[in-house]
Design a protein around this motif. Structure first.
Motif, short mmCIF file in Angstrom:
data_model
loop_
_atom_site.label_atom_id
_atom_site.label_comp_id
_atom_site.label_asym_id
_atom_site.label_seq_id
_atom_site.Cartn_x
_atom_site.Cartn_y
_atom_site.Cartn_z
N ALA A 72 12.55 -25.47 -4.22
CA ALA A 72 13.59 -25.94 -4.02
C ALA A 72 13.74 -27.96 -4.59
CB ALA A 72 13.60 -26.29 -2.68
N SER A 73 12.28 -28.53 -4.06
CA SER A 73 12.24 -29.12 -4.86
C SER A 73 11.93 -30.44 -6.15
CB SER A 73 10.93 -30.19 -3.53
OG SER A 73 10.69 -31.41 -4.39
N ALA A 74 11.31 -29.38 -6.60
CA ALA A 74 11.62 -29.39 -8.28
C ALA A 74 12.33 -29.28 -9.09
CB ALA A 74 10.13 -28.37 -8.54
N LYS A 75 13.15 -27.92 -8.29
CA LYS A 75 14.96 -28.29 -9.50
C LYS A 75 15.69 -29.40 -8.43
CE LYS A 75 17.63 -24.41 -9.01
NZ LYS A 75 17.65 -22.95 -8.49
N THR A 76 15.53 -30.07 -7.11
CA THR A 76 16.61 -31.09 -7.24
C THR A 76 16.06 -32.40 -8.31
OG1 THR A 76 16.01 -30.96 -4.53
CG2 THR A 76 16.65 -32.69 -5.05
N GLY A 160 -2.69 -21.86 -8.46
CA GLY A 160 -4.73 -22.41 -8.39
C GLY A 160 -4.34 -22.51 -6.80
N SER A 161 -3.65 -22.37 -5.89
CA SER A 161 -4.48 -22.26 -4.33
C SER A 161 -2.91 -21.27 -4.03
CB SER A 161 -3.91 -23.74 -3.99
OG SER A 161 -3.61 -23.55 -3.12
N LYS A 162 -3.25 -20.22 -2.74
CA LYS A 162 -2.63 -19.29 -2.50
C LYS A 162 -1.39 -20.03 -1.41
CE LYS A 162 -5.66 -15.84 -2.41
NZ LYS A 162 -6.50 -15.10 -1.48
N VAL A 163 -2.07 -21.20 -0.80
CA VAL A 163 -0.89 -22.33 -0.31
C VAL A 163 -1.14 -23.53 -0.90
CG1 VAL A 163 -1.18 -23.05 2.46
CG2 VAL A 163 -2.52 -20.83 2.10
N HIS A 164 -0.06 -23.98 -0.95
CA HIS A 164 0.38 -25.70 -1.11
C HIS A 164 0.38 -25.55 -2.59
CE1 HIS A 164 1.47 -26.30 2.72
NE2 HIS A 164 -0.29 -26.66 3.30
N PRO A 165 0.61 -25.26 -3.08
CA PRO A 165 -0.12 -25.01 -4.73
C PRO A 165 0.88 -26.22 -4.90
CG PRO A 165 1.43 -23.55 -4.30
CD PRO A 165 1.50 -23.83 -3.12
N ALA A 166 0.46 -27.14 -6.23
CA ALA A 166 1.43 -28.86 -7.00
C ALA A 166 1.30 -27.94 -8.34
CB ALA A 166 0.43 -29.71 -6.64
N TRP A 167 2.10 -26.87 -8.45
CA TRP A 167 2.63 -26.77 -9.15
C TRP A 167 4.00 -26.96 -10.40
CZ3 TRP A 167 4.97 -21.82 -10.52
CH2 TRP A 167 4.68 -21.70 -12.04
N ALA A 168 4.41 -26.38 -9.68
CA ALA A 168 5.96 -26.60 -10.22
C ALA A 168 6.10 -28.16 -9.73
CB ALA A 168 7.53 -25.63 -9.39
N VAL A 169 7.18 -28.83 -11.09
CA VAL A 169 7.37 -30.70 -10.76
C VAL A 169 8.43 -30.36 -12.00
CG1 VAL A 169 4.54 -30.73 -11.36
CG2 VAL A 169 6.55 -30.38 -13.39
N PRO A 170 9.39 -31.93 -11.63
CA PRO A 170 10.42 -32.13 -12.26
C PRO A 170 10.66 -32.24 -13.41
CG PRO A 170 10.29 -33.72 -10.31
CD PRO A 170 8.64 -33.05 -10.74
N GLY A 171 11.33 -30.91 -14.11
CA GLY A 171 11.20 -30.79 -15.55
C GLY A 171 10.65 -29.49 -15.92
N GLY A 172 9.43 -28.83 -15.17
CA GLY A 172 9.27 -27.09 -15.52
C GLY A 172 8.15 -27.42 -14.16
N VAL A 173 7.14 -26.54 -14.99
CA VAL A 173 5.51 -26.48 -14.05
C VAL A 173 4.41 -27.07 -15.17
CG1 VAL A 173 6.69 -24.32 -13.68
CG2 VAL A 173 5.93 -24.13 -15.78
N ARG A 174 2.52 -26.67 -14.40
CA ARG A 174 1.86 -27.16 -15.39
C ARG A 174 1.45 -26.40 -15.96
NH1 ARG A 174 1.29 -32.30 -12.52
NH2 ARG A 174 1.68 -32.24 -10.27
N ALA A 175 1.54 -25.40 -15.93
CA ALA A 175 0.86 -24.06 -16.57
C ALA A 175 1.17 -22.75 -16.55
CB ALA A 175 -1.32 -24.60 -16.17
#
Length: 480
Positions: A72-76, A160-175
């Motif tokens: 939801a945050s990345a989509k914002t 990269g993590s089951k909890v709190h993955p820092a992966w989706a970002v504004p504009g898309g995803v990291r990998a």
């Protein structure tokens, strides 16, 4: 003179809350209230942070549904950058959200609610937990644990993590998804399909024995809200808002989530830190609506996958369209698990999810842009219901204002109506029992409220309930 019963804390929910039950002079229930007794404050302490950090920060709101806030945050952020994310990134985000739905729904059903449903509301509280379930129905319990693990493996494979993955970002995803991870997940599909089918079959054997609970656990008219596709199908990540009423009539459709303030008001009540959103055209509290699995199955025309659509047809034959009993949240949750598995199979066989960008370029996974809008709204379906993030930023992308509309809050009015209905049905003449109070709690658990990162899955939280007259006399006491 009013008498009051307090259930504090409510056990086997994700967070901390209590229930107050008010009795009249005849010892009959006049009202009941669900109080959320914790305060988080994310909306305020995010102010001043860069937009780029918000997905990582807000995913820390909850350890059970971090992906929901991440997306939801990345989509914002997408809205503030004013970009359309690459198609591969869209599919990858969808895949992770489906993993989130499975792991969260499996936790809710197998760990938090199945001990009541399969062992009995009146069973020994010391054994009425996931460990007691393992002893009583080992195949189903172990399958449920591994089903949740499957959802977590999807989240980890992408983020990269089951909890709190820092992966989706504004504009898309990291990998993208690694090919070997894709093969591991595909190999798990036969097992998780079997578990989902087993759980549905077992749950259906409970429907006749629990006819009274189905009738009294939050059966009332309300509105329903959720996301649908342009064709009106079940949606879990994108789409537009649809509102329907208790007769099934659509009262608002294809609403851009950015316009949510035209449709949703937020009431603040004195006895809870949980806000009470309502459908603004109907006012407060007449605009009570429900979100989550029950609502999503009520508002959609179909799911769009064969196994889940067959289950949806049977579900609607049993309980109508719309189904109005909150007990049916459990049933809807299991159907959504099956739907998620089917959609995961489709995505895992889509070459876009493992397509790697060219060296030195992230063009296939992430759109590059600066701050192009000073305000944005991101909306997605969390396991518990529709989730909205609304940010305002300055020209440098620093957060000026945050509003988060959480699914559990949107169900707040309905949860209060549910505990009142259950209490009125079961509590009479100042008579309490542990099983009766557990039913009141179970009415809340049907919604799977997510109040913080903590859970009480083992069901061992201490609980003491006293019934005290207005003159201070102790009328009854139940402890566990």
């Amino acid at each position: 003179m009013t008498q009051r019963i307090v259930i504090d804390p409510v056990s086997r929910i994700e967070g901390h809350a209590k229930i107050s039950i008010f009795l009249d002079d005849q010892g009959e229930v006049s009202n009941a209230r669900f109080h959320v007794t914790e305060f988080r404050g994310f909306e305020r302490f995010c102010e001043g942070r860069p937009l780029w950090e918000m997905a990582g920060i807000t995913s820390r709101i909850c350890g059970i549904c971090p992906v929901s806030h991440l997306l939801a945050s990345a989509k914002t952020g997408d809205a503030i950058l004013a970009v359309r994310i690459p198609l591969a990134a869209d599919k990858l985000r969808r895949l992770q959200n489906l993993g989130q739905i499975i792991q969260s729904h499996a936790l809710s059903f197998f760990h938090l609610s199945a001990p009541d449903l399969l062992l009995g509301f009146e069973s020994d509280p010391a054994a009425r937990n996931v460990f007691g379930l393992i002893a009583a129905e080992p195949e189903l319990a172990r399958g449920g644990i591994r089903l949740r693990q499957f959802g977590q493996e999807i989240i980890e494979a992408l983020g990269g993590s089951k909890v709190h993955p820092a992966w989706a970002v504004p504009g898309g995803v990291r990998a993208a998804l690694a090919p070997d991870a894709r093969e591991r997940l595909l190999a798990r599909l036969p097992e998780v399909y079997a578990t989902a089918k087993l759980a549905l079959a077992r749950f259906k054997t409970l429907l006749d024995p629990y006819a009274t609970e189905i009738r009294t656990f939050g059966t009332f008219p309300s509105l329903f809200m959720g996301l649908v596709t342009p064709e009106g199908r079940w949606e879990h990540y994108d789409g537009r808002l649809r509102f329907s009423d208790a007769s099934g009539a659509i009262i608002a459709d294809q609403v851009d989530p950015a316009r949510y303030q035209e449709y949703l008001g937020e009431s603040v009540e004195h006895d809870s830190f949980l806000k009470s959103p309502y459908y603004k055209p109907y006012g407060f509290p007449a605009g009570m609506y429900r979100v989550g699995p029950l609502a999503r199955l009520n508002i959609c025309s179909e799911i769009g996958t064969p196994l889940a659509d067959a289950e949806l047809a049977e579900y609607r034959q049993r309980y109508g369209h719309p189904a109005t009993s909150s007990f049916c949240y459990h049933y809807a949750r299991l159907i959504e698990i099956l739907a998620a598995i089917e959609h995961i199979e489709i995505l895992l066989n889509d070459p876009d999810v493992i397509q790697q960008p060219q060296a030195g370029s992230a063009a296939l996974l992430r759109a590059s842009a600066g701050i192009n809008q000073l305000e944005g709204v991101g909306c997605s379906e969390a396991p518990r219901g529709t989730l909205l993030h609304h940010y305002q930023v300055d020209a440098n992308g620093l957060i000026k204002h945050v509003n988060l509309i959480i699914a559990t809050g949107q169900n707040n009015l309905a949860m209060n109506a549910t505990v009142t209905q259950i209490a009125k049905h079961y509590i009479h003449n100042n008579t309490l029992s542990e099983g009766i109070l557990n039913r009141v709690e179970a009415g809340v658990r049907a919604y799977d409220p997510c109040l913080s990162c903590s859970t009480h899955a083992a069901g061992t939280m201490p609980l003491e309930v006293s019934l005290i007259a207005a003159d201070g006399q102790l009328l009854d006491r139940v402890a566990r």
